[in-house]
Write an enzyme that holds these catalytic residues in place. Structure first.
Site, PDB file in Angstrom:
ATOM      1  N   GLU A 219       7.433   4.879   6.394  1.00  0.00           N
ATOM      2  CA  GLU A 219       7.517   6.015   5.464  1.00  0.00           C
ATOM      3  C   GLU A 219       6.220   6.792   5.626  1.00  0.00           C
ATOM      4  O   GLU A 219       5.168   6.356   5.163  1.00  0.00           O
ATOM      5  CB  GLU A 219       7.675   5.512   4.016  1.00  0.00           C
ATOM      6  CG  GLU A 219       8.948   4.733   3.765  1.00  0.00           C
ATOM      7  CD  GLU A 219      10.213   5.576   3.892  1.00  0.00           C
ATOM      8  OE1 GLU A 219      10.118   6.812   3.948  1.00  0.00           O
ATOM      9  OE2 GLU A 219      11.293   4.982   3.960  1.00  0.00           O
TER      10      GLU A 219
ATOM     11  N   CYS B   7       3.779  12.279  -0.794  1.00  0.00           N
ATOM     12  CA  CYS B   7       4.305  12.548   0.546  1.00  0.00           C
ATOM     13  C   CYS B   7       5.326  13.682   0.497  1.00  0.00           C
ATOM     14  O   CYS B   7       5.511  14.397   1.464  1.00  0.00           O
ATOM     15  CB  CYS B   7       4.951  11.300   1.108  1.00  0.00           C
ATOM     16  SG  CYS B   7       6.032  10.496  -0.084  1.00  0.00           S
TER      17      CYS B   7
HETATM   18  P1  NDP Z   1      -3.034   5.152   5.893  1.00  0.00           P
HETATM   19  O1  NDP Z   1      -2.138   5.232   7.055  1.00  0.00           O
HETATM   20  O2  NDP Z   1      -4.473   5.371   6.074  1.00  0.00           O
HETATM   21  O3  NDP Z   1      -2.901   3.730   5.142  1.00  0.00           O
HETATM   22  C1  NDP Z   1      -1.675   3.226   4.671  1.00  0.00           C
HETATM   23  C2  NDP Z   1      -1.791   1.733   4.483  1.00  0.00           C
HETATM   24  O4  NDP Z   1      -1.993   1.103   5.742  1.00  0.00           O
HETATM   25  C3  NDP Z   1      -2.961   1.302   3.616  1.00  0.00           C
HETATM   26  O5  NDP Z   1      -2.607   0.174   2.869  1.00  0.00           O
HETATM   27  C4  NDP Z   1      -4.005   0.952   4.664  1.00  0.00           C
HETATM   28  O6  NDP Z   1      -4.985   0.087   4.157  1.00  0.00           O
HETATM   29  C5  NDP Z   1      -3.156   0.291   5.701  1.00  0.00           C
HETATM   30  N1  NDP Z   1      -3.722   0.261   7.048  1.00  0.00           N
HETATM   31  C6  NDP Z   1      -4.696   1.032   7.577  1.00  0.00           C
HETATM   32  N2  NDP Z   1      -4.884   0.716   8.890  1.00  0.00           N
HETATM   33  C7  NDP Z   1      -4.009  -0.274   9.176  1.00  0.00           C
HETATM   34  C8  NDP Z   1      -3.696  -1.017  10.358  1.00  0.00           C
HETATM   35  N3  NDP Z   1      -4.316  -0.791  11.514  1.00  0.00           N
HETATM   36  N4  NDP Z   1      -2.736  -1.946  10.289  1.00  0.00           N
HETATM   37  C9  NDP Z   1      -2.058  -2.175   9.139  1.00  0.00           C
HETATM   38  N5  NDP Z   1      -2.310  -1.511   7.982  1.00  0.00           N
HETATM   39  C10 NDP Z   1      -3.266  -0.569   8.012  1.00  0.00           C
HETATM   40  O7  NDP Z   1      -2.429   6.189   4.853  1.00  0.00           O
HETATM   41  P2  NDP Z   1      -3.000   6.638   3.465  1.00  0.00           P
HETATM   42  O8  NDP Z   1      -3.293   5.445   2.648  1.00  0.00           O
HETATM   43  O9  NDP Z   1      -4.071   7.629   3.670  1.00  0.00           O
HETATM   44  O10 NDP Z   1      -1.718   7.315   2.824  1.00  0.00           O
HETATM   45  C11 NDP Z   1      -1.426   8.635   2.878  1.00  0.00           C
HETATM   46  C12 NDP Z   1      -0.239   8.888   3.769  1.00  0.00           C
HETATM   47  O11 NDP Z   1       0.892   8.176   3.301  1.00  0.00           O
HETATM   48  C13 NDP Z   1       0.174  10.345   3.773  1.00  0.00           C
HETATM   49  O12 NDP Z   1       0.414  10.766   5.092  1.00  0.00           O
HETATM   50  C14 NDP Z   1       1.457  10.343   2.974  1.00  0.00           C
HETATM   51  O13 NDP Z   1       2.297  11.412   3.255  1.00  0.00           O
HETATM   52  C15 NDP Z   1       2.032   9.023   3.338  1.00  0.00           C
HETATM   53  N6  NDP Z   1       3.009   8.600   2.354  1.00  0.00           N
HETATM   54  C16 NDP Z   1       4.340   8.588   2.710  1.00  0.00           C
HETATM   55  C17 NDP Z   1       5.311   8.247   1.784  1.00  0.00           C
HETATM   56  C18 NDP Z   1       6.749   8.231   2.176  1.00  0.00           C
HETATM   57  O14 NDP Z   1       7.541   7.692   1.412  1.00  0.00           O
HETATM   58  N7  NDP Z   1       7.152   8.793   3.294  1.00  0.00           N
HETATM   59  C19 NDP Z   1       4.964   7.915   0.408  1.00  0.00           C
HETATM   60  C20 NDP Z   1       3.549   7.938   0.144  1.00  0.00           C
HETATM   61  C21 NDP Z   1       2.627   8.276   1.101  1.00  0.00           C
HETATM   62  P3  NDP Z   1      -6.316   0.702   3.518  1.00  0.00           P
HETATM   63  O15 NDP Z   1      -5.909   1.766   2.545  1.00  0.00           O
HETATM   64  O16 NDP Z   1      -6.904  -0.455   2.863  1.00  0.00           O
HETATM   65  O17 NDP Z   1      -7.092   1.269   4.665  1.00  0.00           O
END
Ligand code: NDP
Length: 523
Positions: free
Chosen positions: A241, A275
């Site tokens: 997502e 999002c």
């Molecule tokens: P990120 O991609 O930075 O992080 C998402 C999650 O992945 C966090 O829990 C993060 O941990 C974790 N993560 C980071 N690096 C890794 C890795 N290498 N392997 C596994 N997990 C990892 O996104 P954001 O948190 O900045 O979220 C914002 C984004 O999410 C926006 O693009 C938004 O549009 C999207 N989004 C989409 C939705 C949908 O339903 N389509 C709903 C909500 C948001 P940590 O935060 O601890 O770094």
């Protein structure tokens, strides 16, 4: 100021609106993450055998726990994410409570065994049914923007399907993640059915490497690609997502007052960090000025501040990194000649990570900030002349999560909606369909792969098994060995008659079929 202070073995969660520390959590090591997945797998062997009624009873108890602690939960969400307290109830607690009761009550209907029509094969005495088996351990990696509703909703769906769950909350919202674990514990779920591991991106990566049976990921396109690559060696299937750059199209025959209010909420709720936020508004030329004026007026009325004040509409950004992206995008609009109608700067009257709600007119699709996801409180407005142009502008994006079309002509609205490349398209509504748990949620193009919510979301969490029975197992099949020229003649008949699906055509094949079966019986 960052919402999280980076330390080697612990995370310090900080309220982005006030700078106050929310608390500290230790980082789960990769070995401990593996252990959590293993424990989840052990717990799965019993959990998968529980009845839908037992699962439903426990999920409804978890729902009661959430309901009883609603205000405390909303305060915690607000403290870790910066969103207003009321919005945490409206956009996280309420929708997930609805999802919980719906999935608890309906999972059995959707996942119970299903008879499948198999056409002419049934005349040969055969029948087919599909049985849905749980997958095992589901690893959930959510983003920080809806830290409660997204992982809790996905967890409940996974549990009702018979899976166990390991969640790695975002480093910005670890306490909300731990709260989810506490809810299931209080509800009396068996040990290790839901486990929470805390940490940063590396902990998420360790969860992927620990080879759960499915990954449900919510986050950016870049991390989504990384997770897909990391999941490939174990062939772990992944639901992604991802981001959005969601368009809102307003035709001249729309209710402009309503469209303006919708645009303000759609662009600015959760400080634009949804999002499915409205990130691009396309207004038909004849009404663009009036619509912009209404939007600016409504924006001016919004109070910005710390999340606990009940009359605050716009909270803080979740992180300094996110705020910087917003500043860069607004500067890009400014540099490219767009007009900042209101906002366009940090809110200097407030200490935390606050960016003023910003309305921009004169935007065009060739501007960087009309293509990249901003994820902040900005509402750029562009114009169009014709229906075709509006559709083309809306589709001119690598993303396709949601969109909305505003018109009093419902036929036109539906016609345009079906031509927009997005997973959910609303006519005269905006943003909120993630809250309708009965409907599938997911994106086209780079906005994602797979679905959460709805029947389609449940299907991501099971593997269908086809059980096929021949009730008249007396004769050999005509397609069995040994082959012969008689066999080939029969196969031609299968291709030209049986495969047509027509009973009348197939009946003409019966003499040949009988010849072939007699031949086989003599062998
Ligand atoms: P990120 O991609 O930075 O992080 C998402 C999650 O992945 C966090 O829990 C993060 O941990 C974790 N993560 C980071 N690096 C890794 C890795 N290498 N392997 C596994 N997990 C990892 O996104 P954001 O948190 O900045 O979220 C914002 C984004 O999410 C926006 O693009 C938004 O549009 C999207 N989004 C989409 C939705 C949908 O339903 N389509 C709903 C909500 C948001 P940590 O935060 O601890 O770094």
């Amino acid at each position: 100021m960052s919402a999280v202070i980076q330390m080697s073995d612990e995370i310090v969660s900080v309220n982005p609106a006030t700078g106050e520390e929310v608390g500290r959590v230790s980082i789960t090591s990769p070995d401990e993450v593996c252990e959590a997945v293993q424990r989840g797998r052990d717990a799965f062997s019993k959990w998968k055998l529980t009845s839908f009624d037992d699962r439903k009873r426990l999920v409804m108890r978890a729902r009661d726990v959430v309901l009883a602690a609603m205000d405390d939960i909303a305060h915690l969400i607000s403290a870790e994410s910066g969103k207003p307290f009321g919005e945490a109830i409206a956009m996280e607690v309420a929708p997930v409570l609805d999802l919980m009761q719906w999935v608890a009550k309906n999972a059995e209907k959707m996942l119970g065994p299903k008879r499948v029509g198999i056409g002419l094969y049934s005349l040969l005495g055969r029948s087919s049914k599909i049985v849905y088996h749980p997958l095992g351990v589901v690893g959930i990696i959510p983003a920080w923007n809806y830290p409660f509703s997204i992982p809790l909703g996905e967890t409940v769906m996974a549990l009702m399907a018979g899976n166990t769950v390991v969640i790695k909350p975002s480093e910005l919202t670890p306490f909300v993640g731990l709260k989810i674990g506490e809810i299931f514990e209080k509800a009396g779920f068996p040990r290790d059915v839901v486990k929470i591991v805390t940490g940063r991106g590396e902990t998420g990566a360790a969860l992927v490497d620990a080879a759960p049976d499915k990954i449900m990921f919510t986050g950016s396109v870049a991390t989504g690609k990384r997770i897909l690559a990391a999941a490939a060696p174990n062939m772990t299937s992944v639901v992604l997502e991802l981001g959005g750059k969601d368009p809102m199209i307003v035709f001249e025959d729309a209710n402009l007052e309503l469209a303006a209010s919708a645009a303000v909420w759609g662009a600015f709720c959760n400080a634009g960090q949804s999002c499915s936020s409205v990130e691009r508004l396309y207004a038909q030329e004849s009404i663009a000025k009036e619509l912009t004026r209404k939007i600016v007026e409504k924006t001016r009325e919004l109070k910005q501040g710390a999340g606990d004040d009940e009359d605050v509409s716009i909270g803080a950004m979740s992180s300094a990194r996110q705020l910087k992206i917003v500043e860069d995008h607004v500067n890009d609009f400014r540099d490219r000649g767009a007009i900042i109608e209101i906002g366009g700067r940090r809110n200097e009257n407030l200490d935390g990570l606050f960016y003023e709600p910003t309305v921009i007119s004169g935007a065009t699709n060739d501007m960087r900030a009309m293509q990249e996801e901003t994820f902040g409180p900005t509402l750029p407005i562009a114009t169009f002349k014709t229906e075709e142009e509006a559709i083309a502008l809306a589709n001119d994006s690598e993303f396709g999560l949601t969109a909305s079309v505003w018109t009093r002509n419902y036929e036109k609205g539906k016609r345009v909606a079906e031509q927009i490349q997005a997973g959910s398209v609303c006519v005269n509504e905006v943003l909120y369909t993630h809250g309708i748990g009965q409907t599938p949620w997911g994106g086209f193009k780079n906005s994602g792969r797979g679905r959460t919510h709805g029947r389609e979301g449940l299907m991501e969490l099971v593997q269908p098994q086809h059980i096929h029975v021949n009730r008249i197992a007396l004769l050999p099949n005509a397609w069995w060995m040994p082959y012969s020229s008689n066999a080939v003649k029969t196969f031609r008949g299968f291709a030209s008659k049986f495969a047509s699906g027509s009973l009348i055509k197939t009946s003409a094949l019966l003499p040949q079929l009988w010849k072939r079966i007699t031949e086989l019986r003599k062998k």
